[in-house]
Scaffold this motif. Structure first.
Motif, PDB file in Angstrom:
ATOM      1  N   LEU A 190       0.859  -1.178   0.000  1.00  0.00           N
ATOM      2  CA  LEU A 190       0.000   0.000   0.000  1.00  0.00           C
ATOM      3  C   LEU A 190       0.891   1.222   0.000  1.00  0.00           C
ATOM      4  O   LEU A 190       1.919   1.246   0.685  1.00  0.00           O
ATOM      5  N   ASP A 191       0.526   2.228  -0.757  1.00  0.00           N
ATOM      6  CA  ASP A 191       1.308   3.455  -0.782  1.00  0.00           C
ATOM      7  C   ASP A 191       1.094   4.235   0.509  1.00  0.00           C
ATOM      8  O   ASP A 191       0.103   4.037   1.199  1.00  0.00           O
ATOM      9  N   GLY A 192       2.017   5.093   0.837  1.00  0.00           N
ATOM     10  CA  GLY A 192       1.863   5.926   2.019  1.00  0.00           C
ATOM     11  C   GLY A 192       2.954   5.719   3.047  1.00  0.00           C
ATOM     12  O   GLY A 192       2.888   6.281   4.134  1.00  0.00           O
ATOM     13  N   GLY A 193       3.959   4.918   2.739  1.00  0.00           N
ATOM     14  CA  GLY A 193       5.096   4.763   3.622  1.00  0.00           C
ATOM     15  C   GLY A 193       4.846   3.978   4.888  1.00  0.00           C
ATOM     16  O   GLY A 193       5.634   4.035   5.822  1.00  0.00           O
ATOM     17  N   ARG A 194       3.729   3.239   4.963  1.00  0.00           N
ATOM     18  CA  ARG A 194       3.462   2.432   6.154  1.00  0.00           C
ATOM     19  C   ARG A 194       4.316   1.174   6.120  1.00  0.00           C
ATOM     20  O   ARG A 194       4.494   0.561   5.075  1.00  0.00           O
ATOM     21  N   ASP A 195       4.828   0.774   7.288  1.00  0.00           N
ATOM     22  CA  ASP A 195       5.638  -0.435   7.376  1.00  0.00           C
ATOM     23  C   ASP A 195       4.740  -1.661   7.506  1.00  0.00           C
ATOM     24  O   ASP A 195       3.870  -1.709   8.378  1.00  0.00           O
ATOM     25  N   PRO A 196       4.959  -2.686   6.659  1.00  0.00           N
ATOM     26  CA  PRO A 196       4.159  -3.898   6.778  1.00  0.00           C
ATOM     27  C   PRO A 196       4.516  -4.677   8.036  1.00  0.00           C
ATOM     28  O   PRO A 196       5.638  -4.618   8.524  1.00  0.00           O
ATOM     29  N   LEU A 197       3.547  -5.402   8.543  1.00  0.00           N
ATOM     30  CA  LEU A 197       3.739  -6.255   9.703  1.00  0.00           C
ATOM     31  C   LEU A 197       4.289  -7.613   9.268  1.00  0.00           C
ATOM     32  O   LEU A 197       5.161  -8.182   9.907  1.00  0.00           O
ATOM     33  N   ARG A 198       3.752  -8.138   8.155  1.00  0.00           N
ATOM     34  CA  ARG A 198       4.146  -9.460   7.687  1.00  0.00           C
ATOM     35  C   ARG A 198       3.945  -9.537   6.172  1.00  0.00           C
ATOM     36  O   ARG A 198       2.988  -8.991   5.629  1.00  0.00           O
ATOM     37  N   ILE A 199       4.830 -10.268   5.504  1.00  0.00           N
ATOM     38  CA  ILE A 199       4.693 -10.551   4.076  1.00  0.00           C
ATOM     39  C   ILE A 199       4.757 -12.065   3.931  1.00  0.00           C
ATOM     40  O   ILE A 199       5.689 -12.699   4.436  1.00  0.00           O
ATOM     41  N   SER A 200       3.758 -12.647   3.292  1.00  0.00           N
ATOM     42  CA  SER A 200       3.736 -14.097   3.138  1.00  0.00           C
ATOM     43  C   SER A 200       3.537 -14.468   1.671  1.00  0.00           C
ATOM     44  O   SER A 200       2.915 -13.730   0.911  1.00  0.00           O
ATOM     45  N   ALA A 201       4.094 -15.620   1.304  1.00  0.00           N
ATOM     46  CA  ALA A 201       3.961 -16.126  -0.062  1.00  0.00           C
ATOM     47  C   ALA A 201       2.741 -17.024  -0.147  1.00  0.00           C
ATOM     48  O   ALA A 201       2.362 -17.671   0.836  1.00  0.00           O
ATOM     49  N   GLU A 202       2.121 -17.037  -1.299  1.00  0.00           N
ATOM     50  CA  GLU A 202       0.991 -17.926  -1.540  1.00  0.00           C
ATOM     51  C   GLU A 202       1.383 -18.922  -2.621  1.00  0.00           C
ATOM     52  O   GLU A 202       2.161 -18.593  -3.519  1.00  0.00           O
ATOM     53  N   SER A 203       0.883 -20.132  -2.523  1.00  0.00           N
ATOM     54  CA  SER A 203       1.209 -21.142  -3.526  1.00  0.00           C
ATOM     55  C   SER A 203      -0.040 -21.917  -3.902  1.00  0.00           C
ATOM     56  O   SER A 203      -1.040 -21.915  -3.190  1.00  0.00           O
ATOM     57  N   ASP A 204       0.019 -22.576  -5.041  1.00  0.00           N
ATOM     58  CA  ASP A 204      -1.094 -23.378  -5.529  1.00  0.00           C
ATOM     59  C   ASP A 204      -0.516 -24.468  -6.424  1.00  0.00           C
ATOM     60  O   ASP A 204       0.589 -24.322  -6.962  1.00  0.00           O
ATOM     61  N   ARG A 205      -1.248 -25.567  -6.578  1.00  0.00           N
ATOM     62  CA  ARG A 205      -0.777 -26.640  -7.445  1.00  0.00           C
ATOM     63  C   ARG A 205      -1.127 -26.292  -8.891  1.00  0.00           C
ATOM     64  O   ARG A 205      -2.281 -26.083  -9.229  1.00  0.00           O
ATOM     65  N   ILE A 206      -0.098 -26.210  -9.719  1.00  0.00           N
ATOM     66  CA  ILE A 206      -0.275 -25.886 -11.134  1.00  0.00           C
ATOM     67  C   ILE A 206       0.527 -26.886 -11.943  1.00  0.00           C
ATOM     68  O   ILE A 206       1.726 -27.064 -11.703  1.00  0.00           O
ATOM     69  N   ASP A 207      -0.122 -27.538 -12.895  1.00  0.00           N
ATOM     70  CA  ASP A 207       0.518 -28.555 -13.729  1.00  0.00           C
ATOM     71  C   ASP A 207       1.244 -29.598 -12.883  1.00  0.00           C
ATOM     72  O   ASP A 207       2.361 -30.021 -13.211  1.00  0.00           O
ATOM     73  N   GLY A 208       0.645 -29.990 -11.762  1.00  0.00           N
ATOM     74  CA  GLY A 208       1.198 -31.039 -10.930  1.00  0.00           C
ATOM     75  C   GLY A 208       2.277 -30.598  -9.961  1.00  0.00           C
ATOM     76  O   GLY A 208       2.728 -31.380  -9.139  1.00  0.00           O
ATOM     77  N   ALA A 209       2.719 -29.354 -10.024  1.00  0.00           N
ATOM     78  CA  ALA A 209       3.763 -28.858  -9.120  1.00  0.00           C
ATOM     79  C   ALA A 209       3.195 -27.767  -8.224  1.00  0.00           C
ATOM     80  O   ALA A 209       2.343 -26.983  -8.647  1.00  0.00           O
ATOM     81  N   LEU A 210       3.665 -27.722  -6.986  1.00  0.00           N
ATOM     82  CA  LEU A 210       3.276 -26.653  -6.077  1.00  0.00           C
ATOM     83  C   LEU A 210       4.126 -25.444  -6.428  1.00  0.00           C
ATOM     84  O   LEU A 210       5.350 -25.481  -6.298  1.00  0.00           O
ATOM     85  N   ARG A 211       3.478 -24.376  -6.908  1.00  0.00           N
ATOM     86  CA  ARG A 211       4.225 -23.214  -7.410  1.00  0.00           C
ATOM     87  C   ARG A 211       3.808 -21.961  -6.655  1.00  0.00           C
ATOM     88  O   ARG A 211       2.687 -21.840  -6.201  1.00  0.00           O
ATOM     89  N   PHE A 212       4.739 -21.000  -6.561  1.00  0.00           N
ATOM     90  CA  PHE A 212       4.418 -19.712  -5.967  1.00  0.00           C
ATOM     91  C   PHE A 212       3.475 -18.977  -6.905  1.00  0.00           C
ATOM     92  O   PHE A 212       3.726 -18.870  -8.098  1.00  0.00           O
ATOM     93  N   THR A 213       2.365 -18.465  -6.367  1.00  0.00           N
ATOM     94  CA  THR A 213       1.374 -17.804  -7.216  1.00  0.00           C
ATOM     95  C   THR A 213       1.028 -16.400  -6.747  1.00  0.00           C
ATOM     96  O   THR A 213       0.239 -15.724  -7.387  1.00  0.00           O
ATOM     97  N   GLY A 214       1.609 -15.938  -5.629  1.00  0.00           N
ATOM     98  CA  GLY A 214       1.309 -14.587  -5.176  1.00  0.00           C
ATOM     99  C   GLY A 214       1.888 -14.303  -3.812  1.00  0.00           C
ATOM    100  O   GLY A 214       2.653 -15.099  -3.262  1.00  0.00           O
ATOM    101  N   SER A 215       1.526 -13.144  -3.293  1.00  0.00           N
ATOM    102  CA  SER A 215       1.968 -12.766  -1.954  1.00  0.00           C
ATOM    103  C   SER A 215       0.895 -11.931  -1.281  1.00  0.00           C
ATOM    104  O   SER A 215       0.024 -11.369  -1.946  1.00  0.00           O
ATOM    105  N   ARG A 216       0.972 -11.868   0.048  1.00  0.00           N
ATOM    106  CA  ARG A 216       0.041 -11.061   0.848  1.00  0.00           C
ATOM    107  C   ARG A 216       0.874 -10.247   1.823  1.00  0.00           C
ATOM    108  O   ARG A 216       1.699 -10.793   2.547  1.00  0.00           O
ATOM    109  N   THR A 217       0.641  -8.935   1.835  1.00  0.00           N
ATOM    110  CA  THR A 217       1.337  -8.026   2.740  1.00  0.00           C
ATOM    111  C   THR A 217       0.324  -7.510   3.751  1.00  0.00           C
ATOM    112  O   THR A 217      -0.670  -6.898   3.377  1.00  0.00           O
ATOM    113  N   SER A 218       0.573  -7.798   5.042  1.00  0.00           N
ATOM    114  CA  SER A 218      -0.347  -7.415   6.117  1.00  0.00           C
ATOM    115  C   SER A 218       0.220  -6.235   6.892  1.00  0.00           C
ATOM    116  O   SER A 218       1.428  -6.151   7.127  1.00  0.00           O
TER     117      SER A 218
END
Length: 137
Positions: free
Chosen positions: A4-32
């Protein structure tokens, strides 16, 4: 990764994954953030298209329930049409979701229409990341 813009410090950043073509792949992230707001960016995994009768019924139900509304997110300086979600009809909007550059960007929590988001690495085409290796971070 999205911030998010505005210079706020995130508390946590986590990776998201999902099974794609038989492999568990990184598909995104979430910044809290400490105030309960979060922003996520993810690769749009595909689902089969519903038949036309189901799609029509779904759209009519969405419009009738009053749980969604049109809005805008500002993603990397550009205004992008977004869909707002209300957990309760007539209640406050709890998230805004938009598609930008092939990525799906969502602001969760206190979701202001017009929230400003920066997507780091947005110049990369939307695609799942490298496969994850079980037992590693």
């Amino acid at each position: 990764m999205a911030l998010l813009d505005g210079g706020r410090d995130p508390l946590r950043i986590s990776a998201e994954s999902d099974r794609i073509d038989g492999a568990l792949r990184f598909t995104g992230s979430r910044t809290s953030y400490p105030d309960g707001v979060a922003v996520s960016v993810r690769y749009p995994t595909s689902f089969p298209d519903p038949d036309s009768e189901t799609a029509t019924d779904t759209l009519e139900a969405i419009e009738a329930c009053g749980l969604f509304e049109d809005g805008v997110l500002i993603v990397d300086g550009a205004a992008v049409r977004a869909a707002g979600y209300r957990p309760v009809a007539g209640g406050p909007v709890r998230s805004w979701t938009a598609q930008s550059g092939g990525w799906i960007v969502t602001v969760h929590g206190r979701a202001d229409d017009g929230a400003v988001v920066r997507v780091l690495g947005a110049q990369n085409p939307a695609a799942p990341g490298r496969p994850t290796i079980p037992g590693t971070i």
